[in-house]
Write a protein that holds these residues in place. Structure first.
Motif, PDB file in Angstrom:
ATOM      1  N   THR A 130       0.844  -1.199   0.000  1.00  0.00           N
ATOM      2  CA  THR A 130       0.000   0.000   0.000  1.00  0.00           C
ATOM      3  C   THR A 130       0.878   1.248   0.000  1.00  0.00           C
ATOM      4  OG1 THR A 130      -1.708  -1.185   1.244  1.00  0.00           O
ATOM      5  CG2 THR A 130      -1.856   1.225   1.206  1.00  0.00           C
ATOM      6  N   ILE A 131       0.476   2.231  -0.790  1.00  0.00           N
ATOM      7  CA  ILE A 131       1.207   3.507  -0.820  1.00  0.00           C
ATOM      8  C   ILE A 131       1.218   4.103   0.589  1.00  0.00           C
ATOM      9  CG2 ILE A 131       1.245   5.862  -1.737  1.00  0.00           C
ATOM     10  CD1 ILE A 131       1.930   3.879  -3.852  1.00  0.00           C
ATOM     11  N   ASN A 132       2.403   4.478   1.083  1.00  0.00           N
ATOM     12  CA  ASN A 132       2.513   4.990   2.448  1.00  0.00           C
ATOM     13  C   ASN A 132       2.342   6.516   2.500  1.00  0.00           C
ATOM     14  OD1 ASN A 132       4.995   6.111   1.662  1.00  0.00           O
ATOM     15  ND2 ASN A 132       6.115   4.269   2.280  1.00  0.00           N
ATOM     16  N   SER A 133       2.607   7.096   3.671  1.00  0.00           N
ATOM     17  CA  SER A 133       2.380   8.527   3.881  1.00  0.00           C
ATOM     18  C   SER A 133       3.315   9.405   3.056  1.00  0.00           C
ATOM     19  CB  SER A 133       2.529   8.858   5.372  1.00  0.00           C
ATOM     20  OG  SER A 133       3.832   8.504   5.822  1.00  0.00           O
ATOM     21  N   THR A 134       4.421   8.826   2.571  1.00  0.00           N
ATOM     22  CA  THR A 134       5.331   9.617   1.733  1.00  0.00           C
ATOM     23  C   THR A 134       4.876   9.652   0.280  1.00  0.00           C
ATOM     24  OG1 THR A 134       6.752   7.711   1.206  1.00  0.00           O
ATOM     25  CG2 THR A 134       7.251   8.946   3.235  1.00  0.00           C
ATOM     26  N   GLY A 135       3.815   8.912  -0.019  1.00  0.00           N
ATOM     27  CA  GLY A 135       3.301   8.898  -1.381  1.00  0.00           C
ATOM     28  C   GLY A 135       3.981   7.895  -2.286  1.00  0.00           C
ATOM     29  N   GLU A 136       4.680   6.951  -1.681  1.00  0.00           N
ATOM     30  CA  GLU A 136       5.349   5.949  -2.507  1.00  0.00           C
ATOM     31  C   GLU A 136       5.492   4.638  -1.752  1.00  0.00           C
ATOM     32  OE1 GLU A 136      10.034   6.948  -1.782  1.00  0.00           O
ATOM     33  OE2 GLU A 136       8.956   8.195  -3.226  1.00  0.00           O
ATOM     34  N   VAL A 137       5.848   3.583  -2.502  1.00  0.00           N
ATOM     35  CA  VAL A 137       6.115   2.284  -1.904  1.00  0.00           C
ATOM     36  C   VAL A 137       6.940   1.466  -2.899  1.00  0.00           C
ATOM     37  CG1 VAL A 137       4.060   1.084  -2.818  1.00  0.00           C
ATOM     38  CG2 VAL A 137       5.076   0.318  -0.660  1.00  0.00           C
ATOM     39  N   THR A 138       7.788   0.574  -2.380  1.00  0.00           N
ATOM     40  CA  THR A 138       8.572  -0.309  -3.249  1.00  0.00           C
ATOM     41  C   THR A 138       8.141  -1.749  -3.038  1.00  0.00           C
ATOM     42  OG1 THR A 138      10.347  -0.516  -1.617  1.00  0.00           O
ATOM     43  CG2 THR A 138      10.569   1.226  -3.275  1.00  0.00           C
ATOM     44  N   VAL A 139       8.243  -2.542  -4.092  1.00  0.00           N
ATOM     45  CA  VAL A 139       7.876  -3.950  -4.026  1.00  0.00           C
ATOM     46  C   VAL A 139       8.602  -4.688  -5.148  1.00  0.00           C
ATOM     47  CG1 VAL A 139       5.837  -3.625  -5.510  1.00  0.00           C
ATOM     48  CG2 VAL A 139       5.938  -5.585  -3.928  1.00  0.00           C
ATOM     49  N   ASN A 140       8.962  -5.938  -4.892  1.00  0.00           N
ATOM     50  CA  ASN A 140       9.640  -6.738  -5.913  1.00  0.00           C
ATOM     51  C   ASN A 140       8.638  -7.301  -6.915  1.00  0.00           C
ATOM     52  OD1 ASN A 140      12.079  -6.269  -4.667  1.00  0.00           O
ATOM     53  ND2 ASN A 140      12.165  -8.253  -3.639  1.00  0.00           N
ATOM     54  N   ALA A 141       9.103  -7.438  -8.161  1.00  0.00           N
ATOM     55  CA  ALA A 141       8.278  -8.023  -9.221  1.00  0.00           C
ATOM     56  C   ALA A 141       9.132  -8.979 -10.040  1.00  0.00           C
ATOM     57  CB  ALA A 141       7.698  -6.924 -10.120  1.00  0.00           C
ATOM     58  N   LYS A 142       8.524 -10.087 -10.456  1.00  0.00           N
ATOM     59  CA  LYS A 142       9.246 -11.113 -11.208  1.00  0.00           C
ATOM     60  C   LYS A 142       8.795 -11.112 -12.661  1.00  0.00           C
ATOM     61  CE  LYS A 142       8.373 -15.584 -10.579  1.00  0.00           C
ATOM     62  NZ  LYS A 142       8.376 -16.927  -9.944  1.00  0.00           N
ATOM     63  N   CYS A 143       9.764 -11.191 -13.569  1.00  0.00           N
ATOM     64  CA  CYS A 143       9.441 -11.264 -14.991  1.00  0.00           C
ATOM     65  C   CYS A 143       8.578 -12.494 -15.245  1.00  0.00           C
ATOM     66  CB  CYS A 143      10.719 -11.323 -15.826  1.00  0.00           C
ATOM     67  SG  CYS A 143      10.423 -11.198 -17.609  1.00  0.00           S
ATOM     68  N   THR A 144       7.612 -12.362 -16.120  1.00  0.00           N
ATOM     69  CA  THR A 144       6.700 -13.479 -16.390  1.00  0.00           C
ATOM     70  C   THR A 144       7.322 -14.534 -17.302  1.00  0.00           C
ATOM     71  OG1 THR A 144       5.704 -12.241 -18.220  1.00  0.00           O
ATOM     72  CG2 THR A 144       4.657 -12.047 -16.054  1.00  0.00           C
ATOM     73  N   ILE A 145       8.480 -14.209 -17.906  1.00  0.00           N
ATOM     74  CA  ILE A 145       9.183 -15.157 -18.772  1.00  0.00           C
ATOM     75  C   ILE A 145      10.580 -15.379 -18.210  1.00  0.00           C
ATOM     76  CG2 ILE A 145      10.036 -15.609 -21.100  1.00  0.00           C
ATOM     77  CD1 ILE A 145       7.918 -13.696 -22.156  1.00  0.00           C
ATOM     78  N   ALA A 146      10.974 -16.631 -18.073  1.00  0.00           N
ATOM     79  CA  ALA A 146      12.314 -16.938 -17.571  1.00  0.00           C
ATOM     80  C   ALA A 146      13.364 -16.579 -18.612  1.00  0.00           C
ATOM     81  CB  ALA A 146      12.419 -18.414 -17.210  1.00  0.00           C
ATOM     82  N   GLY A 147      14.529 -16.167 -18.125  1.00  0.00           N
ATOM     83  CA  GLY A 147      15.638 -15.907 -19.026  1.00  0.00           C
ATOM     84  C   GLY A 147      16.125 -14.478 -18.978  1.00  0.00           C
ATOM     85  N   THR A 148      17.101 -14.199 -19.821  1.00  0.00           N
ATOM     86  CA  THR A 148      17.721 -12.877 -19.841  1.00  0.00           C
ATOM     87  C   THR A 148      16.804 -11.808 -20.404  1.00  0.00           C
ATOM     88  OG1 THR A 148      18.726 -13.419 -21.980  1.00  0.00           O
ATOM     89  CG2 THR A 148      20.061 -13.805 -20.015  1.00  0.00           C
ATOM     90  N   ILE A 149      15.666 -12.197 -20.963  1.00  0.00           N
ATOM     91  CA  ILE A 149      14.717 -11.217 -21.475  1.00  0.00           C
ATOM     92  C   ILE A 149      14.277 -10.257 -20.383  1.00  0.00           C
ATOM     93  CG2 ILE A 149      12.712 -12.694 -21.050  1.00  0.00           C
ATOM     94  CD1 ILE A 149      11.458 -11.536 -23.588  1.00  0.00           C
ATOM     95  N   GLY A 150      14.323 -10.714 -19.116  1.00  0.00           N
ATOM     96  CA  GLY A 150      13.892  -9.872 -18.006  1.00  0.00           C
ATOM     97  C   GLY A 150      14.955  -8.918 -17.491  1.00  0.00           C
ATOM     98  N   ASN A 151      16.146  -8.956 -18.068  1.00  0.00           N
ATOM     99  CA  ASN A 151      17.226  -8.076 -17.599  1.00  0.00           C
ATOM    100  C   ASN A 151      17.143  -6.712 -18.272  1.00  0.00           C
ATOM    101  OD1 ASN A 151      18.126 -10.220 -16.049  1.00  0.00           O
ATOM    102  ND2 ASN A 151      19.636 -10.880 -17.547  1.00  0.00           N
ATOM    103  N   VAL A 152      16.040  -6.035 -18.045  1.00  0.00           N
ATOM    104  CA  VAL A 152      15.845  -4.717 -18.650  1.00  0.00           C
ATOM    105  C   VAL A 152      16.578  -3.670 -17.824  1.00  0.00           C
ATOM    106  CG1 VAL A 152      13.639  -5.391 -19.637  1.00  0.00           C
ATOM    107  CG2 VAL A 152      13.691  -4.324 -17.394  1.00  0.00           C
ATOM    108  N   ALA A 153      16.942  -2.580 -18.465  1.00  0.00           N
ATOM    109  CA  ALA A 153      17.686  -1.521 -17.788  1.00  0.00           C
ATOM    110  C   ALA A 153      16.810  -0.788 -16.775  1.00  0.00           C
ATOM    111  CB  ALA A 153      18.227  -0.533 -18.813  1.00  0.00           C
ATOM    112  N   ILE A 154      17.450  -0.205 -15.765  1.00  0.00           N
ATOM    113  CA  ILE A 154      16.736   0.576 -14.762  1.00  0.00           C
ATOM    114  C   ILE A 154      15.953   1.696 -15.456  1.00  0.00           C
ATOM    115  CG2 ILE A 154      17.009   2.105 -12.770  1.00  0.00           C
ATOM    116  CD1 ILE A 154      17.571  -0.855 -12.210  1.00  0.00           C
ATOM    117  N   GLY A 155      14.695   1.837 -15.057  1.00  0.00           N
ATOM    118  CA  GLY A 155      13.853   2.894 -15.597  1.00  0.00           C
ATOM    119  C   GLY A 155      13.037   2.509 -16.806  1.00  0.00           C
ATOM    120  N   GLU A 156      13.220   1.286 -17.345  1.00  0.00           N
ATOM    121  CA  GLU A 156      12.496   0.898 -18.547  1.00  0.00           C
ATOM    122  C   GLU A 156      11.103   0.351 -18.249  1.00  0.00           C
ATOM    123  OE1 GLU A 156      14.625  -1.624 -21.181  1.00  0.00           O
ATOM    124  OE2 GLU A 156      16.115  -0.103 -21.689  1.00  0.00           O
ATOM    125  N   VAL A 157      10.877  -0.120 -17.037  1.00  0.00           N
ATOM    126  CA  VAL A 157       9.538  -0.586 -16.657  1.00  0.00           C
ATOM    127  C   VAL A 157       8.768   0.622 -16.129  1.00  0.00           C
ATOM    128  CG1 VAL A 157       8.187  -2.133 -15.195  1.00  0.00           C
ATOM    129  CG2 VAL A 157      10.419  -2.878 -16.073  1.00  0.00           C
TER     130      VAL A 157
END
Length: 367
Positions: A130-157
């Protein structure tokens, strides 16, 4: 001693096959050499014999790890007790910004932008937050396809697959675990051969290196045993520094299979040592310097990944300036080169026990 008796269909020659075809000719058909039946069956017999030889060679190649591939190599590995590493999923940390109290449910999809050439790459949120009082929150997410396809650069998602009220933006801000493809034939072949060639005994350094490389995502491993302590140094599959997630996976696995009372176990990442190369080159007229620089960088990157990183090849643990020079001569359009330096030196670059060479900068000038 038992004699090995091969079946006839393996040992028979083209002449044997042709003789059998002649013997089975229809009645009243001339089988004299030079007549039509003889002439039409002789080439067929030769091709049948040739096809059998090719098939036999393929069967023999499939039974040895040096020459087997794909499923056949898997069988060779199973015989040696070495399993091919599976593909694994990339996990990245997502930052959501929005209104306080806005929930983000587990399983929600975030993704990269699609282009004309490539479809979007999707990640699934792993926990409800849930978004906290600072207006943000972090959470981990897993690529839906196995492999190097999920190694996207920071900021691309940066896209929610389905809109969500109260969320103003999403972005990937940290790589938690790199995705890896299913182990390729050459890497798997090398592990099988290492199992047979290295003197692995219960709990020696080669055993620790083998255990480390059994973990999906590990590219190389080196063990440094000292009294009362065992230190294992690892790289990822691309011969780069390992993530904290991969280090923990290797530690947990080795700790579960190693001998009891084997001493304190430490697993760390190799330390990247950037290799920066400069040189002046003479090019064939019409060839582009930038293209030559890119090709040289690719060749150098591949070479650095081949520099040994294990306890059995410490004598070769360096970057060769002669090898770099030879690679430069292999670049399309390069006639000659001068003033080649690696990290400012005109000599080999040695690597410490925990160092791996990674490509830094490549700068070519014109002679």
């Amino acid at each position: 001693m038992v004699d090995l008796i091969l079946p006839d269909f393996i040992t028979e020659s083209a002449e044997d096959i042709h003789a059998r075809m002649i013997a089975e000719a229809p009645e009243k058909i001339s089988t004299i050499e030079g007549d039509m039946f003889w002439n039409s069956t002789s080439p067929s017999a030769k091709e049948i014999a040739r096809a059998k030889n090719i098939a036999l060679k393929k069967i023999l190649y499939s039974r040895f790890p040096q020459t087997a591939n794909d499923g056949d190599l898997d069988y060779c590995g199973e015989e040696s007790g070495v399993k091919r590493n599976d593909a694994d999923y990339a996990i990245q940390k997502m930052l959501f910004i929005g209104l306080e109290g806005t929930p983000i449910e587990k399983g929600r999809i975030v993704c990269t932008e699609a282009t004309e050439e490539n479809a979007s790459i999707e990640f699934s949120i792993l926990d409800t937050v849930t978004i906290n009082s600072t207006g943000e929150v972090t959470v981990n997410a897993k690529c839906t396809i196995a492999g190097t396809i999920g190694n996207v650069a920071i900021g691309e998602v940066k896209i929610l697959a389905k809109s969500l009220n109260g969320i103003s933006s999403v972005s990937n801000i940290e790589i938690i675990q790199k995705g890896v493809d299913k182990e390729d034939n050459e890497s798997y072949r090398q592990r099988i051969l290492e199992k047979d060639r290295k003197p692995i005994t219960s709990g020696n350094k080669y055993h620790y290196e083998m255990w480390a490389k059994e973990v999906d995502g590990v590219g190389a491993a080196k063990c440094i045993p000292v009294p009362g302590n065992v230190k294992v140094i690892i790289t990822d599959v691309n011969k780069h520094a390992a993530t904290a997630e991969l280090i923990q996976k290797v530690y947990d696995y080795i700790d579960s299979v190693r001998p009891i009372l084997a001493g304190t176990l430490t697993v760390v990442s190799a330390v990247e040592k950037a290799i920066n190369v400069i040189a002046n080159v003479q090019l064939v007229k019409g060839y582009n310097l930038g293209t030559a620089q890119k090709e040289f960088g690719d060749l150098l990157d591949n070479y650095l990944k081949e520099v040994p990183f294990d306890s059995a090849n410490t004598a070769n643990n360096y970057v060769s300036i002669a090898k770099a020079g030879n690679l430069l001569f292999n670049v399309t359009g390069v006639i000659d080169h001068a003033d080649l330096k690696i990290n400012g030196l005109t000599s080999n670059i040695s690597l410490a026990d925990e160092e791996i060479a990674v490509l830094g900068t490549v700068n070519l000038g014109v002679m």
